[in-house]
Structures are given as C-alpha cells and as structure tokens.
Write a protein that holds these residues in place. Sequence first.
Motif, PDB file in Angstrom:
ATOM      1  N   ASP A 260       0.713  -1.259  -0.138  1.00 27.10           N
ATOM      2  CA  ASP A 260       0.020  -0.145  -0.060  1.00 27.10           C
ATOM      3  C   ASP A 260       0.820   1.341   0.152  1.00 27.10           C
ATOM      4  OD1 ASP A 260      -2.437   1.460  -0.206  1.00 27.10           O
ATOM      5  OD2 ASP A 260      -2.569   1.244   2.158  1.00 27.10           O
ATOM      6  N   CYS A 261       1.691   1.345  -0.957  1.00 28.45           N
ATOM      7  CA  CYS A 261       2.638   2.523  -1.238  1.00 28.45           C
ATOM      8  C   CYS A 261       3.434   2.782  -0.029  1.00 28.45           C
ATOM      9  CB  CYS A 261       1.746   3.807  -1.595  1.00 28.45           C
ATOM     10  SG  CYS A 261       2.757   5.158  -2.457  1.00 28.45           S
ATOM     11  N   SER A 262       4.273   1.634   0.210  1.00 32.64           N
ATOM     12  CA  SER A 262       5.149   1.720   1.352  1.00 32.64           C
ATOM     13  C   SER A 262       6.063   2.896   1.415  1.00 32.64           C
ATOM     14  CB  SER A 262       5.821   0.550   1.826  1.00 32.64           C
ATOM     15  OG  SER A 262       4.949  -0.386   2.334  1.00 32.64           O
ATOM     16  N   THR A 263       6.792   3.294   2.459  1.00 34.97           N
ATOM     17  CA  THR A 263       7.740   4.248   2.114  1.00 34.97           C
ATOM     18  C   THR A 263       9.257   3.785   2.682  1.00 34.97           C
ATOM     19  OG1 THR A 263       7.272   5.125   4.400  1.00 34.97           O
ATOM     20  CG2 THR A 263       6.359   6.370   2.479  1.00 34.97           C
TER      21      THR A 263
ATOM     22  N   GLY B 160      -4.850   2.637   2.948  1.00 37.04           N
ATOM     23  CA  GLY B 160      -5.469   2.084   3.942  1.00 37.04           C
ATOM     24  C   GLY B 160      -5.745   0.632   3.926  1.00 37.04           C
ATOM     25  N   MET B 161      -5.728  -0.077   4.953  1.00 42.66           N
ATOM     26  CA  MET B 161      -5.813  -1.509   4.909  1.00 42.66           C
ATOM     27  C   MET B 161      -7.016  -2.215   4.061  1.00 42.66           C
ATOM     28  SD  MET B 161      -6.298  -4.042   8.137  1.00 42.66           S
ATOM     29  CE  MET B 161      -6.014  -5.834   7.970  1.00 42.66           C
ATOM     30  N   SER B 162      -8.013  -1.667   4.103  1.00 46.48           N
ATOM     31  CA  SER B 162      -9.046  -2.097   3.319  1.00 46.48           C
ATOM     32  C   SER B 162      -9.070  -1.915   2.061  1.00 46.48           C
ATOM     33  CB  SER B 162     -10.715  -1.658   3.960  1.00 46.48           C
ATOM     34  OG  SER B 162     -11.017  -2.088   5.260  1.00 46.48           O
ATOM     35  N   ALA B 163      -8.668  -0.974   1.439  1.00 46.50           N
ATOM     36  CA  ALA B 163      -8.360  -0.490   0.147  1.00 46.50           C
ATOM     37  C   ALA B 163      -7.287  -1.560  -0.405  1.00 46.50           C
ATOM     38  CB  ALA B 163      -7.624   0.845   0.003  1.00 46.50           C
ATOM     39  N   ALA B 164      -6.250  -1.939   0.321  1.00 42.84           N
ATOM     40  CA  ALA B 164      -5.279  -3.034  -0.087  1.00 42.84           C
ATOM     41  C   ALA B 164      -5.892  -4.431   0.124  1.00 42.84           C
ATOM     42  CB  ALA B 164      -4.221  -3.075   0.989  1.00 42.84           C
ATOM     43  N   VAL B 165      -6.607  -4.730   0.800  1.00 40.32           N
ATOM     44  CA  VAL B 165      -7.725  -5.933   0.736  1.00 40.32           C
ATOM     45  C   VAL B 165      -8.581  -6.032  -0.434  1.00 40.32           C
ATOM     46  CG1 VAL B 165      -9.484  -7.296   1.854  1.00 40.32           C
ATOM     47  CG2 VAL B 165      -7.621  -6.400   3.308  1.00 40.32           C
ATOM     48  N   ASN B 166      -9.152  -4.802  -0.715  1.00 42.70           N
ATOM     49  CA  ASN B 166      -9.979  -4.677  -1.971  1.00 42.70           C
ATOM     50  C   ASN B 166      -9.230  -5.215  -3.261  1.00 42.70           C
ATOM     51  OD1 ASN B 166     -12.434  -4.423  -0.503  1.00 42.70           O
ATOM     52  ND2 ASN B 166     -12.140  -2.084  -0.420  1.00 42.70           N
TER      53      ASN B 166
ATOM     54  N   ARG C 175       0.336  -0.529  -5.055  1.00 43.22           N
ATOM     55  CA  ARG C 175      -0.648   0.444  -5.270  1.00 43.22           C
ATOM     56  C   ARG C 175       0.239   1.687  -5.326  1.00 43.22           C
ATOM     57  NH1 ARG C 175      -5.771   0.405  -3.663  1.00 43.22           N
ATOM     58  NH2 ARG C 175      -5.410   2.543  -2.622  1.00 43.22           N
ATOM     59  N   PRO C 176      -0.561   2.785  -6.424  1.00 38.11           N
ATOM     60  CA  PRO C 176       0.047   4.138  -6.422  1.00 38.11           C
ATOM     61  C   PRO C 176       0.050   4.879  -5.379  1.00 38.11           C
ATOM     62  CG  PRO C 176      -1.882   3.861  -7.780  1.00 38.11           C
ATOM     63  CD  PRO C 176      -1.776   2.475  -6.994  1.00 38.11           C
TER      64      PRO C 176
END
Length: 350
Positions: free
Chosen positions: A41-44, A68-74, A63-64
């Motif tokens: 999820d766009c880690s830094t 958040g967690m739910s966006a990554a799960v989706n 992900r660009p």
Amino acid sequence: MTTPRFAIVIVNYNYAAFVGTAIDSALAQTLPGVEVIVVDDCSTDNSRAVIEGYADRVTPVFRPANGGMSAAVNTGFARTSAPLVMFLDADDFLYPDAVRQIVDAWHDGVAQVQARLHLVDIAGKVEDVFPPYEVALDQGDVSASLRDRGRYSTTVTSGLAFSRQALEQVMPIPERAFDRSADGYLAAVVPLYGDVACIDQPIGGYRRHDNNHSSFGADIAKRARWRVEHDDHRYAALTEHFRRRGAALSSTPGMRDATHLEQRLASLVFDPAHHPYPGDRRGAIGMAGARASFAGAMSLKRRSIHAGMFLVAGFMPGFVARPALAWKLERSSRPRAIDWLAGRLRRLMG
C-alpha cells in the motif's frame, strides 16, 4: 490458466522487517495449489525491494497511493479467482499446515473459517494464544448473536479465511469507514451469508509490537473512542446487510456486548469531556457490562473477573476505577506484581 485452490493475500504497509517472513510462510504451505498475492500500500520503507525479490513466486501488486488496509484488501481480492481466500497481515505468519487445516475444516454452507493464533513478540517468540483458550470461538450460525449484540466470538485478520461466494456478497469493503480494520467489517458481515467453522489450535503467529493495531498507542481514551467509533461503523454495515437478508439489527446492540462496553466505559472514565455518548453514566455502563460478561463465551472464572472489573470501574471512585481499567486494557500500565497476579489467575481459569 488453472484456478488456484486457495489464495493468500498479504497486505503490507511499511513492514519491510516482517513481510519476507509472511511471504515465506505462505509459500511454505503443504497444500498444493495456493496462490500468493502481495499488495503493498505505497510503503515508504524497503518493502518494495523485499517483495520484488519474490516476484517469480508471488503476484506482487504495488498500489500507486496509500489507501489504508481495506483498500489494499479490496485490491488483492480483485486479483484472484480462488474459491477460498485469506488476508494475511504482513507482520504475521502462518504455520505450514495452516491452509490444509482450513480446507479440511470447510464444508458446504461455510462462509468463514476462523482459527486461533499464537501471540508472538517482535522476534516471533510465542507469548500466548489469541484468543485465549478460556474464550470459546463461536461456530455454526452466528447471525442471532450478530443481530442481538453486534458481535460473536471471533479472531483477527490473519486467523480468518472466507469463501469467495460469501465475499462476493459483501465486497468491496467500505474503505473510508474501515481504513484500519478490514477484519472488523468482514468478520461482522460475512457470517450473514453462511456458517462459521472453527479450528481450535493456532495456525500461525499474530505479532504484537508498537506499530500494529494491537498496540494502538498509549492513550487509552483515544484508543477507546476509536474502537467505539469503529463499532458504530460495524453496526451501520450490519444494518445494511441484515436489511438485504430481510432481517433487522437490534436497536442497541452495543449495550449487550461486553467488548464494546469495556471501551465505552474507558472513554467515559478517562476522558469524559470527549466521550461520544453524552447520555452515558458510569454506573449504567458498568451494570450493563457486568451482565454482558456473564453472557459471554468464557469460563465462569473469567466471566466473574470481567464482571467484577465492570462493577469496580462503574461504581468506585475515579482513583480506583482508572487503574482498574488501565490494568485491564493496557498491560504495560500494570505494576509488575499485578501483572504476575493476572498471569497466575489466567493459568487457574478453566
């Protein structure tokens, strides 16, 4: 392309120190036909480099933007067609037979399999079991418990697996309401579309450290308010999915849920000025919590101790109520002698 039998979707954000262990554990499953998808999820931090090192054995998804967690799960769910799916937090890990045990526990009509996990420290050393064995995991049709109190006895993300058929009824997860807690949504609404099956032994490690949700900051009142707000979002989701099923959620599910009432009482005791329910009174919440504790799926001794905590926090003066709640909710706040005594009591509970 052959459809995988099972998908493990690993969700990562800034867990470069742990994500390799999670991936290794997913790849080491003894059951063949397991697909591994890793969503970053766009880690830094250095996560991308770690994940790219497995690119020939997993499906990496970067992900660009951080959602958040739910966006990554989706995102991860959209990348698989497997009939059975689990979402593994990147700081947790599975034992080699985890997927085999989940598949063995499955049968027609099951929407969700849930299992205990070993609670481990930052190095992976086992400290405890989550949920503890004194707490029975619910199974079968749990819709009545969800209807009446908005909760049943379950576990966390890495101990849950879902049928695709059920997930398709509830996905995508509302990302704004459940940005930090995908399991809070999935574990609530998925069981309205089928039964829950249980594995009573740990199938992996649930890591406890300063950066994950199990240690959501030292501010007990702030954490309690977040969890109360999170419950309100769960109740809204349950209301909608009960409506779809031609049923209705109780008008006050939280007042019969000891977990919710514990957080609600903590918010009221530690920061009454910012408590989200202005009509709450300590005594009323304490009594409701004591009643809910005795209705819980726990040993009699554990129910009695929980009920006693509610009564102390609900009726005793603040200088007594505050440490009683703090010692219950924040292990690091306990004096060493109290922590030792709590451990002894835990081992004596049947």
